[in-house]
Design an enzyme around this catalytic site. Sequence first.
Site, PDB file in Angstrom:
ATOM      1  N   HIS A 361       0.673  -1.379  -0.045  1.00 28.04           N
ATOM      2  CA  HIS A 361      -0.190  -0.026  -0.159  1.00 28.04           C
ATOM      3  C   HIS A 361       0.731   1.386  -0.101  1.00 28.04           C
ATOM      4  CE1 HIS A 361      -4.254  -1.425   0.642  1.00 28.04           C
ATOM      5  NE2 HIS A 361      -3.530  -2.448   1.174  1.00 28.04           N
ATOM      6  N   LYS A 552      -9.591  13.700   4.154  1.00 30.22           N
ATOM      7  CA  LYS A 552      -8.794  12.543   4.220  1.00 30.22           C
ATOM      8  C   LYS A 552      -7.842  12.774   5.454  1.00 30.22           C
ATOM      9  CE  LYS A 552      -7.234  13.606   0.198  1.00 30.22           C
ATOM     10  NZ  LYS A 552      -7.392  12.258  -0.495  1.00 30.22           N
ATOM     11  N   ARG A 553      -7.128  11.510   5.723  1.00 28.14           N
ATOM     12  CA  ARG A 553      -5.909  11.475   6.723  1.00 28.14           C
ATOM     13  C   ARG A 553      -5.102  12.832   6.691  1.00 28.14           C
ATOM     14  NH1 ARG A 553      -0.962   8.768   6.765  1.00 28.14           N
ATOM     15  NH2 ARG A 553      -1.919   7.395   5.038  1.00 28.14           N
ATOM     16  N   LYS A 558      -0.054  14.517   1.370  1.00 29.37           N
ATOM     17  CA  LYS A 558      -1.647  14.666   0.940  1.00 29.37           C
ATOM     18  C   LYS A 558      -1.784  15.999   0.850  1.00 29.37           C
ATOM     19  CE  LYS A 558      -3.504  10.536   2.963  1.00 29.37           C
ATOM     20  NZ  LYS A 558      -3.988   9.830   1.577  1.00 29.37           N
ATOM     21  N   THR A 660      -8.960   5.844  -2.217  1.00 31.18           N
ATOM     22  CA  THR A 660     -10.306   5.405  -2.601  1.00 31.18           C
ATOM     23  C   THR A 660     -11.374   6.366  -2.261  1.00 31.18           C
ATOM     24  OG1 THR A 660     -10.652   4.452  -0.322  1.00 31.18           O
ATOM     25  CG2 THR A 660      -9.882   3.041  -2.110  1.00 31.18           C
ATOM     26  N   LYS A 664     -14.877   7.706  -4.201  1.00 30.18           N
ATOM     27  CA  LYS A 664     -16.038   7.822  -3.718  1.00 30.18           C
ATOM     28  C   LYS A 664     -16.837   9.183  -3.936  1.00 30.18           C
ATOM     29  CE  LYS A 664     -14.557   5.153   0.146  1.00 30.18           C
ATOM     30  NZ  LYS A 664     -13.524   5.302   1.301  1.00 30.18           N
TER      31      LYS A 664
END
Length: 823
Positions: A361, A552-553, A558, A660, A664
């Site tokens: 991952h 998100k985290r 990110k 993911t 969504k």
Amino acid sequence: MASLGAFEYDKRLNTVDALRRSIANRLVYAVGKDLRSATQRDWLFAVFYAVRDRIMDCWRETRAQVDDQDAKRVYYLSMEFLTGRALTNAMLAADIYEPVRQACAQLGADFDALIDLEPDAGLGNGGLGRLAACFLDSMATLGLPGMGYGIRYEYGMFAQRIEHGQQVEEPDYWLVNGYPWEFMRPESSYTVRFGGRLVPQNGNSLWLDTEDVIATAYDSGVPGSAMRSVVTMRLWSARASGGVNLDAFNRGDYIQAVEEKNQSENVSRVLYPDDRTEHGRELRLRQEYFFVSASLQDILWRHLRNHTGFEQLADKVAIHLNDTHPALAVPELMRLLLDEHQLDWATAWGLCTRIFSYTNHTLMEEALESWPVELLTRMLPRHMGLIYEINARFLAEVHRRFPSDNALLRRISLIEERGVRRVLMANLSVLASHKVNGVSDLHSKLMVDTIFSDFVQMYPERFCNKTNGITPRRWLSQANPSLSALIDSRIGPDWRRDLDQLARLRELADEPEFQNSFQLAKQHNKRRLADMIARNPGVVVDPESLFDVQAKRMHEYKRQLLNVLHIITRYHCILAQPQADWVPRTVVFAGKAASAYYMAKLIIRLINDVARVINNDSRTGGRLRVVFIPNYRVSLAEIIIPGANLSEQISTAGTEASGTGNMKFALNGALTIGTWDGANIEIANNVGLENIFVFGNRTEKVAELRGYGYRPRDYYEDNFELKCAIDRLAEGAFSPEEPDRYRDVVNALLESDHYQLLADYADYCDCQDKVDDLYRRPAAWTRSAILNVAGMGAFSSDRTIREYASEIWGVQPLAVPQPASGS
């Protein structure tokens, strides 16, 4: 249902009258209350029990079919299963949502309130756990024989509260009131051992004088769409092998009396202990071994219940490692086969390499798990010895094939010899697995070109790609009933099990009536999100504004900070040109930072400080609002995602394995602004490049900049708007009470900028201008949004799981029994 008779039996139980009687009976006989004294929690439990009753026949039939057909099973090992709330999902799977609502109304119970009372299961943190939950849903929907194994954490990661703009962590007491969806299975308990000493015996080892912990199973059913089958999620809870120390208790030393018991049971107490301390790291390792040992013992027990030996083990069992957290399953299976069942090494290792498969991952070195040899030797001496032996045999094979390449031996070893000697869990997982997959096309390519390139030389046939997917049942049908009802009215309901059917929406993308209905559904979801924001964090936002969401985290790769830099720039531009045609925008953030992650927590504080300044500046005329929604979790995502117009997927190219959340958002009609990274690439290919906003350097350019020496100050000096934004941070414009608060953020940007925010800043801002231009044209924006939904068929987790089942696990769907002739 599994058979015609069971199906008819369930249908008779699913009328409003039958459900009303069942709920009332469960309230009295299972909860112990009556209609006059019942609280909301009592009603929730009564409904839970009544709905659980409706899946029990299918769950029982599924287990019986697996045994009767002697089917090969897949066992999915994951440290996280972020399932969210179970009740609504189960009602939709059993097609009893509306009957239950009506039954509750007749009983005088507030259905909406009790649904909202269910806690999110605190079994995960982010994408890894959400993916695992989607996969169990798809296994059940496809009728695959399988189980998920994990840990029954008493407390989740943490509940996030924002106080004075800062993240504050509080315990997530998700189990405090019990969890009526699960069944305790005390008969499925296993001893898990730590420490101790080894005594050689017949070429193997006796493991003596160990510290023992008992793992006890708790089972929850995961129903598939239309109750095709129900798979089991089995979670392990730790308890001490002994009770309270009565001698210490009688002496009045109450702390010592329960010390050993508490230490044993801490293993399943909390998700992700703080690993900044030696104690935290040791507890984390204990957790990983605890759950794989119990799971492997359970798997072998189940196999031997129906088979006399291990000749068919690899033909009947597939074990999948979801990232490296379960990697200790490899030496544990070897230990069980060698020491407990007296198989020889060649047979045991041959079984391992046919049974295990592994999903990688991450490519980031700091996220690739490793454990100090000293710690493993002390806690799991037998397993460290087995790892040494596996490594020695492997390196001998490498040397035979590449006799002159000593550098290869060092690189490919399972044990890192530089500095503190560590076991590389990704290398162990690759070596033991017959298949290793990445989770998007780009990620899988980079995986074989970079971190596992040496293993590719040895075993090129092992590596493949399986792009992630999401379950449309939760992430469209459940989360977005407005849009789901619209889609049903035009193409029918079967898209829930065949997401490729959404492609039929393409022919409706230019139809004014469908566009109008699509806009109304989105506006309904935006009002729902705006109402939630008004409650917490308490900011009034305009549902007509563009809802720009990054949920998100919290992590530097990110690049929430890049989003913040654009917000500051936009704020400055609005103040400089207040009469310009600004598209009103509400920027929404949500996500947790790991408790020990200083920079991520500082970025959360910065977001809240920027929000405080901008939201209270009347000069913006309400054309810019910034919001941080606390305590992001699945149930909040089900409100946030359907309400988004724009989805921020802006990681540095080459760092996001897949994502993911991007799927969504697109499935719910949000347009993506993103880098050419992870599954963004495949989304663009499926929805059309013209219906996604792509910006920034690509992976090759990112690597080139790093290779030649990236100089972030050059971008700062050359871009006036960027310089203004960073200078305002440095001056304390958003923290006047503490001007130096964001000095570390500024220094990180100007001195290192590891994730190259400044290199992508100008292109990102230009891309945001294109977003505004399209949003000014509602028909064109809606057309692109519809085409995003229509192009998401490839991202169903059903497709992903079909590929895993056929190409990795070798598992077939259960054969559905046919009704007897004449029945």
